[in-house]
Design a protein around this motif. Structure first.
Motif, mmCIF file in Angstrom:
data_model
loop_
_atom_site.group_PDB
_atom_site.id
_atom_site.type_symbol
_atom_site.label_atom_id
_atom_site.label_comp_id
_atom_site.label_asym_id
_atom_site.label_seq_id
_atom_site.Cartn_x
_atom_site.Cartn_y
_atom_site.Cartn_z
ATOM 1 N N ALA A 131 0.815 -1.214 0.000
ATOM 2 C CA ALA A 131 0.000 0.000 0.000
ATOM 3 C C ALA A 131 0.851 1.269 0.000
ATOM 4 N N PHE A 132 2.013 1.195 0.643
ATOM 5 C CA PHE A 132 2.918 2.346 0.674
ATOM 6 C C PHE A 132 4.318 1.864 1.014
ATOM 7 N N SER A 133 5.317 2.467 0.384
ATOM 8 C CA SER A 133 6.704 2.093 0.675
ATOM 9 C C SER A 133 7.591 3.330 0.641
ATOM 10 N N GLN A 134 8.659 3.290 1.462
ATOM 11 C CA GLN A 134 9.559 4.433 1.531
ATOM 12 C C GLN A 134 10.920 3.969 2.047
ATOM 13 N N PHE A 135 12.000 4.461 1.419
ATOM 14 C CA PHE A 135 13.332 4.157 1.932
ATOM 15 C C PHE A 135 14.096 5.447 2.189
ATOM 16 N N ALA A 136 14.989 5.385 3.170
ATOM 17 C CA ALA A 136 15.789 6.548 3.541
ATOM 18 C C ALA A 136 16.803 6.851 2.454
ATOM 19 N N THR A 137 17.116 8.124 2.286
ATOM 20 C CA THR A 137 17.993 8.551 1.183
ATOM 21 C C THR A 137 19.359 9.039 1.660
ATOM 22 N N VAL A 138 19.635 8.903 2.964
ATOM 23 C CA VAL A 138 20.942 9.308 3.494
ATOM 24 C C VAL A 138 21.484 8.223 4.414
ATOM 25 N N SER A 139 22.801 8.253 4.611
ATOM 26 C CA SER A 139 23.466 7.280 5.472
ATOM 27 C C SER A 139 23.041 7.428 6.928
ATOM 28 N N ARG A 140 23.008 6.315 7.627
ATOM 29 C CA ARG A 140 22.717 6.315 9.057
ATOM 30 C C ARG A 140 23.794 7.079 9.839
ATOM 31 N N LEU A 141 24.976 7.266 9.227
ATOM 32 C CA LEU A 141 26.045 7.998 9.902
ATOM 33 C C LEU A 141 25.826 9.506 9.838
ATOM 34 N N LEU A 142 24.938 9.953 8.944
ATOM 35 C CA LEU A 142 24.521 11.356 8.958
ATOM 36 C C LEU A 142 23.483 11.538 10.059
ATOM 37 N N ILE A 143 22.445 10.713 10.011
ATOM 38 C CA ILE A 143 21.425 10.657 11.056
ATOM 39 C C ILE A 143 20.739 9.307 10.966
ATOM 40 N N ASP A 144 20.475 8.693 12.119
ATOM 41 C CA ASP A 144 19.904 7.348 12.129
ATOM 42 C C ASP A 144 18.385 7.445 12.216
ATOM 43 N N ILE A 145 17.724 7.192 11.109
ATOM 44 C CA ILE A 145 16.269 7.307 11.023
ATOM 45 C C ILE A 145 15.561 6.216 11.816
ATOM 46 N N ASN A 146 16.305 5.180 12.193
ATOM 47 C CA ASN A 146 15.712 4.082 12.963
ATOM 48 C C ASN A 146 15.925 4.251 14.464
ATOM 49 N N ARG A 147 16.167 5.459 14.913
ATOM 50 C CA ARG A 147 16.319 5.754 16.338
ATOM 51 C C ARG A 147 15.427 6.927 16.716
ATOM 52 N N SER A 148 15.006 6.948 17.969
ATOM 53 C CA SER A 148 14.206 8.074 18.457
ATOM 54 C C SER A 148 15.081 9.305 18.629
ATOM 55 N N PRO A 149 14.495 10.496 18.545
ATOM 56 C CA PRO A 149 15.292 11.734 18.607
ATOM 57 C C PRO A 149 16.102 11.902 19.891
ATOM 58 N N TYR A 150 15.683 11.255 20.977
ATOM 59 C CA TYR A 150 16.397 11.412 22.243
ATOM 60 C C TYR A 150 17.582 10.461 22.391
ATOM 61 N N ARG A 151 17.784 9.537 21.459
ATOM 62 C CA ARG A 151 18.841 8.533 21.602
ATOM 63 C C ARG A 151 20.225 9.109 21.331
ATOM 64 N N ARG A 152 21.212 8.628 22.081
ATOM 65 C CA ARG A 152 22.596 9.088 21.915
ATOM 66 C C ARG A 152 23.134 8.780 20.520
ATOM 67 N N THR A 153 22.645 7.690 19.937
ATOM 68 C CA THR A 153 23.163 7.241 18.640
ATOM 69 C C THR A 153 22.439 7.857 17.450
ATOM 70 N N LEU A 154 21.559 8.817 17.695
ATOM 71 C CA LEU A 154 20.856 9.476 16.587
ATOM 72 C C LEU A 154 21.869 10.112 15.632
ATOM 73 N N PHE A 155 22.836 10.808 16.204
ATOM 74 C CA PHE A 155 23.932 11.386 15.428
ATOM 75 C C PHE A 155 25.199 10.583 15.703
ATOM 76 N N SER A 156 25.960 10.326 14.659
ATOM 77 C CA SER A 156 27.197 9.556 14.799
ATOM 78 C C SER A 156 28.344 10.442 15.267
ATOM 79 N N GLU A 157 29.511 9.843 15.461
ATOM 80 C CA GLU A 157 30.680 10.632 15.860
ATOM 81 C C GLU A 157 31.070 11.659 14.801
#
Length: 229
Positions: free
Chosen positions: A52-78
């Motif tokens: 019914a609907f599909s979507q994929f992320a267009t940037v690396s998880r090392l830029l920002i991790d879309i599979n994490r909540s905004p409050y998580r330490r790992t949202l942004f990488s080193e």
């Protein structure tokens, strides 16, 4: 029921304006840290199913991790943590919420139409991590306390085993099905009308194009079957 599809770690792309942050880290972007190798190919195969609907992320998880909540330490990488708050907010708005809001709008639209949503989130995992060899080919992750998710996970595994009998499929491995992520976000909002399953493929198959195509084809067939369940 409406089946929706996501791939949160699909690519290792870094937008031009942020490439300076990754100078000297090009090799890291090519590894499992930069993206989920082979996941996008599986995602694209599934788009041929009745989704019914599909979507994929267009940037690396090392830029920002879309599979994490905004409050998580790992949202942004080193690589992106040193940015000031204004720059981080810009990345959040354009790439994180740009992905999440559209997906959420679609799911709420289906809920308003009284549909149950089956969300399949597609990932892959490194064959070895911190010296541990991962002992499976595929993982199906679900919340053990949610009976409908458990039932659909069983059906999915049965179909995959029929189509790919030579491969090992395990539940909630190499990760547990409950932790923070895109799937959990929706579980916390609508218990009755949401089923979230995450699929993990061993990345050792991403480098073997013949095997990868075979897996992708069987994967698509298995989803068509659970879609009709």
């Amino acid at each position: 029921m409406k089946v929706v599809l996501s791939c949160e770690h699909a690519v290792n792309t870094v937008p031009e304006k942020y490439k300076f942050l990754f100078q000297g880290a090009e090799k890291i972007l090519q590894t499992h840290r930069g993206y989920d190798l082979g996941a996008l190919e599986l995602f694209k195969m599934l788009q041929n199913s009745d989704i019914a609907f599909s979507q994929f992320a267009t940037v690396s998880r090392l830029l920002i991790d879309i599979n994490r909540s905004p409050y998580r330490r790992t949202l942004f990488s080193e690589f992106t943590k040193p940015l000031n708050q204004s720059a981080k907010d810009e990345i959040l708005e354009e790439y994180y919420y740009g992905f999440r809001r559209l997906f959420e709008e679609k799911i709420y639209q289906f809920w308003k139409q009284n549909h149950t949503v089956l969300h399949l989130s597609i990932h892959s995992f490194a064959p070895e991590l911190n010296g541990e060899i991962r002992q499976t080919d595929f993982g199906i992750l679900y919340h053990p306390g949610r009976q409908q998710e458990k039932q659909f996970a069983k059906i999915w595994k049965q179909e995959l085993v029929k189509l790919l009998p030579e491969f090992c499929v395990r539940f909630n491995y190499p990760y547990r099905g409950k932790p923070d992520g895109h799937v959990r976000y929706f579980r916390d909002r609508e218990e009755e009308k949401y089923l979230g399953l995450e699929f993990e493929m061993n990345q050792k198959y991403a480098e073997n194009s013949q095997v990868h195509k075979k897996i992708a084809k069987a994967f698509g067939s298995s989803v068509e079957i659970i879609n009709k369940t």
